[in-house]
Write an enzyme that holds these catalytic residues in place. Structure first.
Site, PDB file in Angstrom:
ATOM      1  CB  CYS A  44     -36.309  10.881  39.088  1.00  0.00           C
ATOM      2  SG  CYS A  44     -35.313   9.433  38.745  1.00  0.00           S
ATOM      3  CB  CYS A  49     -35.035   8.646  35.473  1.00  0.00           C
ATOM      4  SG  CYS A  49     -34.713  10.317  35.991  1.00  0.00           S
ATOM      5  CE  LYS A  52     -35.028   7.492  30.536  1.00  0.00           C
ATOM      6  NZ  LYS A  52     -34.533   8.846  30.628  1.00  0.00           N
ATOM      7  CD  GLU A 182     -33.849   9.871  27.561  1.00  0.00           C
ATOM      8  OE1 GLU A 182     -32.728   9.758  28.068  1.00  0.00           O
ATOM      9  OE2 GLU A 182     -34.851  10.217  28.219  1.00  0.00           O
ATOM     10  CG  HIS A 435     -10.575  -9.640  23.440  1.00  0.00           C
ATOM     11  ND1 HIS A 435     -10.813  -8.621  22.526  1.00  0.00           N
ATOM     12  CD2 HIS A 435     -10.519 -10.794  22.746  1.00  0.00           C
ATOM     13  CE1 HIS A 435     -10.878  -9.153  21.322  1.00  0.00           C
ATOM     14  NE2 HIS A 435     -10.711 -10.464  21.415  1.00  0.00           N
ATOM     15  CD  GLU A 440     -11.329  -5.546  23.529  1.00  0.00           C
ATOM     16  OE1 GLU A 440     -10.186  -5.895  23.831  1.00  0.00           O
ATOM     17  OE2 GLU A 440     -12.146  -6.317  22.994  1.00  0.00           O
TER      18      GLU A 440
HETATM   19  P1  NDP Z   1     -33.604  19.974  26.746  1.00  0.00           P
HETATM   20  O1  NDP Z   1     -33.243  21.274  27.343  1.00  0.00           O
HETATM   21  O2  NDP Z   1     -32.651  18.842  26.819  1.00  0.00           O
HETATM   22  O3  NDP Z   1     -33.975  20.174  25.220  1.00  0.00           O
HETATM   23  C1  NDP Z   1     -34.952  21.093  24.822  1.00  0.00           C
HETATM   24  C2  NDP Z   1     -35.129  20.994  23.332  1.00  0.00           C
HETATM   25  O4  NDP Z   1     -36.250  21.778  22.949  1.00  0.00           O
HETATM   26  C3  NDP Z   1     -33.938  21.517  22.551  1.00  0.00           C
HETATM   27  O5  NDP Z   1     -33.788  20.720  21.397  1.00  0.00           O
HETATM   28  C4  NDP Z   1     -34.381  22.931  22.186  1.00  0.00           C
HETATM   29  O6  NDP Z   1     -33.854  23.391  20.967  1.00  0.00           O
HETATM   30  C5  NDP Z   1     -35.868  22.738  21.975  1.00  0.00           C
HETATM   31  N1  NDP Z   1     -36.656  23.939  22.183  1.00  0.00           N
HETATM   32  C6  NDP Z   1     -36.675  24.751  23.270  1.00  0.00           C
HETATM   33  N2  NDP Z   1     -37.580  25.731  23.112  1.00  0.00           N
HETATM   34  C7  NDP Z   1     -38.154  25.531  21.902  1.00  0.00           C
HETATM   35  C8  NDP Z   1     -39.162  26.208  21.169  1.00  0.00           C
HETATM   36  N3  NDP Z   1     -39.752  27.285  21.652  1.00  0.00           N
HETATM   37  N4  NDP Z   1     -39.510  25.725  19.945  1.00  0.00           N
HETATM   38  C9  NDP Z   1     -38.899  24.629  19.442  1.00  0.00           C
HETATM   39  N5  NDP Z   1     -37.940  23.950  20.096  1.00  0.00           N
HETATM   40  C10 NDP Z   1     -37.570  24.390  21.309  1.00  0.00           C
HETATM   41  O7  NDP Z   1     -35.009  19.606  27.410  1.00  0.00           O
HETATM   42  P2  NDP Z   1     -35.808  18.274  27.612  1.00  0.00           P
HETATM   43  O8  NDP Z   1     -37.223  18.719  27.722  1.00  0.00           O
HETATM   44  O9  NDP Z   1     -35.464  17.249  26.598  1.00  0.00           O
HETATM   45  O10 NDP Z   1     -35.287  17.765  29.027  1.00  0.00           O
HETATM   46  C11 NDP Z   1     -35.265  18.619  30.178  1.00  0.00           C
HETATM   47  C12 NDP Z   1     -34.135  18.257  31.100  1.00  0.00           C
HETATM   48  O11 NDP Z   1     -34.448  17.047  31.758  1.00  0.00           O
HETATM   49  C13 NDP Z   1     -32.826  18.010  30.393  1.00  0.00           C
HETATM   50  O12 NDP Z   1     -32.067  19.190  30.278  1.00  0.00           O
HETATM   51  C14 NDP Z   1     -32.138  16.998  31.250  1.00  0.00           C
HETATM   52  O13 NDP Z   1     -31.269  17.635  32.149  1.00  0.00           O
HETATM   53  C15 NDP Z   1     -33.248  16.324  32.006  1.00  0.00           C
HETATM   54  N6  NDP Z   1     -33.403  14.956  31.500  1.00  0.00           N
HETATM   55  C16 NDP Z   1     -32.382  14.068  31.654  1.00  0.00           C
HETATM   56  C17 NDP Z   1     -32.483  12.793  31.159  1.00  0.00           C
HETATM   57  C18 NDP Z   1     -31.352  11.845  31.311  1.00  0.00           C
HETATM   58  O14 NDP Z   1     -30.473  12.086  32.106  1.00  0.00           O
HETATM   59  N7  NDP Z   1     -31.324  10.759  30.552  1.00  0.00           N
HETATM   60  C19 NDP Z   1     -33.692  12.329  30.485  1.00  0.00           C
HETATM   61  C20 NDP Z   1     -34.687  13.349  30.339  1.00  0.00           C
HETATM   62  C21 NDP Z   1     -34.532  14.608  30.847  1.00  0.00           C
HETATM   63  P3  NDP Z   1     -32.418  24.127  20.844  1.00  0.00           P
HETATM   64  O15 NDP Z   1     -31.412  23.046  20.879  1.00  0.00           O
HETATM   65  O16 NDP Z   1     -32.508  24.806  19.548  1.00  0.00           O
HETATM   66  O17 NDP Z   1     -32.358  25.057  22.004  1.00  0.00           O
END
Ligand code: NDP
Length: 454
Positions: A44, A49, A52, A182, A435, A440
């Site tokens: 993080c 976080c 980012k 993001e 407001h 709101e």
């Molecule tokens: P996510 O699990 O959010 O998303 C993964 C993405 O990758 C999905 O779109 C998924 O597609 C795709 N994917 C997975 N495997 C493949 C593959 N083999 N080929 C192509 N596409 C694939 O993961 P992130 O890496 O974005 O983030 C990890 C975690 O970190 C998040 O779950 C979150 O909890 C945490 N995080 C939180 C943040 C916040 O609170 N603002 C910011 C960043 C991270 P599909 O939808 O089809 O499965």
């Protein structure tokens, strides 16, 4: 404890591990240590976080300068210097690292540098030296995963994306989760040509459909291309950068290929199998409601358990564990109504159920508002905000609140308290709005959008 070096030794100095160790030492006077093999602060603070969000702030100025013109400002030609942003970000992370060291020192927590490996139920080895503890806490977090695609070695992950020397012109991001959208916002705002490649039909699977559709519209307006239902077949180095072979279009050229396809728990090579700590098929440590693993003296919190991969959840798990182990009152974390935010541009924030989840178990009324924020009447920006409340018709309780638009995370944090406290739609209706704000709208939505009985 008399027989051990520590009351608790923690492997992993990220948000969860640091909080559990500090809290156990400060609140309960326990002797604790944290083992870390990278920078203290973990994902993080060092690779997630915090950096980012700094980049999101930096990127947003691009739109702010444009918007200012509508309010009479002549800001001239604005130019962004990526290396300067990187330098400022590095300086801030150094400062935070120092703060973390100081907090641990002041709490009396020992820091041990190196990779911790569990030797037995009460012993951890670090760089050839062994330490014993009554309790071992595993808080090793997660790491980006990369699918097995020819040429994947050319791709970077969020780790490297946060530390690029320069911002390339053409960037392809594979994946459509939190991290992908993001970074798409950051890179696009700072001038790169961004293409997102997703295998599904839309970004942010698991989020409310209305928010997903709304964000997709906004990405489109900003010129971020989304290639949906598309898979990368291979990545090759080319004269001008990288050449991606896709199943949909023949080739796509890019200067940078980033994968954001999820994260996996860091459970390899730290002695878990050997000690009998059970893991699921994805390598996540299996724990009970009090974060205890299959071995009585070993506990695990945070991303390594793959419950909800969010920093505040890891913090809550760390504090609950300290209460459980040392406070004499077993405490578990409630995983319902955990608010979260995606810092896309514009951001999305949400608490509670999506409409799809709610409809599976409840008879629901949907209240929705889509509007152009007041600021953009003068700025001219074609950006919309969307808000949505999902209400249980039987109890009038708010089952879910969702927003896409400026300040959504700041607004939903407050709404989250109300939802957690069991607020009803009538409570929202009785609340006077502030407001003029966007927030709101949450207390002025009177007519349900879709009422299947009415
Ligand atoms: P996510 O699990 O959010 O998303 C993964 C993405 O990758 C999905 O779109 C998924 O597609 C795709 N994917 C997975 N495997 C493949 C593959 N083999 N080929 C192509 N596409 C694939 O993961 P992130 O890496 O974005 O983030 C990890 C975690 O970190 C998040 O779950 C979150 O909890 C945490 N995080 C939180 C943040 C916040 O609170 N603002 C910011 C960043 C991270 P599909 O939808 O089809 O499965």
């Amino acid at each position: 404890m008399a027989d051990y070096d520590y009351d608790m030794i923690t492997i992993g100095g990220g948000s969860g591990g640091v909080r559990a160790s500090r809290f156990s030492a400060q609140r309960y006077g326990k002797k604790t240590a944290v083992i870390e093999n990278m920078r203290i602060g973990g994902t993080c603070v060092m690779r997630g976080c915090v950096p980012k969000k700094l980049l999101v702030y930096g990127a947003h100025f691009a739109e702010d300068f444009e918007d200012a013109a509508g309010f009479g400002w002549d800001v001239g030609a604005s130019k962004h210097h990526w290396p300067k942003l990187m330098a400022a970000k590095r300086k801030e992370l150094d400062r935070l690292e120092d703060v973390y060291h100081r907090l641990l020192r002041e709490a009396g927590v020992d820091e041990i540098t190196g990779t911790g490996k569990i030797v037995d139920a009460h012993t951890v080895e670090v760089e050839g030296k062994t330490y014993t503890a009554e309790h071992i806490l595993v808080a090793t977090g997660g790491w980006p995963t990369l699918p097995d695609v020819p040429g994947i070695e050319h791709a970077i992950t969020s780790n490297e994306a946060l530390d690029l020397e320069d911002l390339p012109d053409r960037i392809v991001i594979v994946g459509g989760g939190y991290i992908a959208v993001e970074f798409a916002g950051i890179f696009n705002a700072l001038g790169a040509d961004v293409t997102i490649i997703i295998r599904a039909e839309n970004v942010l699977r698991g989020f409310d459909q209305t928010m997903r559709d709304a964000l997709r519209d906004e990405l489109h307006k900003k010129g971020i291309k989304v290639l949906s239902e598309c898979q990368v077949k291979s990545i090759e180095k080319s004269d001008s950068g990288y050449s991606l072979r896709l199943d949909q279009v023949d080739f796509l050229e890019a200067d940078l290929v980033m994968y954001a396809t999820g994260r996996a728990p860091n459970t390899k090579g730290i002695g878990l199998e050997e000690t009998g700590v059970k893991m699921d098929k994805n390598g996540a440590i299996i724990v009970d409601g009090y974060s205890k693993t299959s071995v009585d003296s070993i506990y695990a919190i945070g991303d390594v358990t793959d419950r909800i991969q969010l920093t505040p959840v890891a913090l809550a798990e760390g504090m609950a564990l300290a209460h459980t182990l040392f406070g004499g009152h077993p405490t578990s974390v409630e995983y319902d109504n955990v608010p979260s935010a995606v810092f896309s541009m514009p951001p999305i924030s949400t608490v509670g159920m999506t409409e799809t989840q709610a409809r599976e178990k409840h008879d629901v009324a949907i209240y929705q508002s889509r509007f152009r924020p007041m600021k953009h009447t003068l700025s001219g920006r074609e950006e919309h905000s969307v808000m949505k409340l999902i209400v249980d018709k039987k109890t009038d309780k708010i089952l879910g609140a969702h927003m896409m638009g400026a300040d959504a995370p700041e607004i939903i944090q407050g709404i989250g308290i109300a939802v957690k406290a069991g607020a009803t739609k009538a409570d929202f209706d009785h609340t006077i709005g502030i407001h003029p704000t966007a927030a709101e709208e949450f207390v002025t939505m009177r007519e349900p959008l879709r009422d299947e009985d009415g």
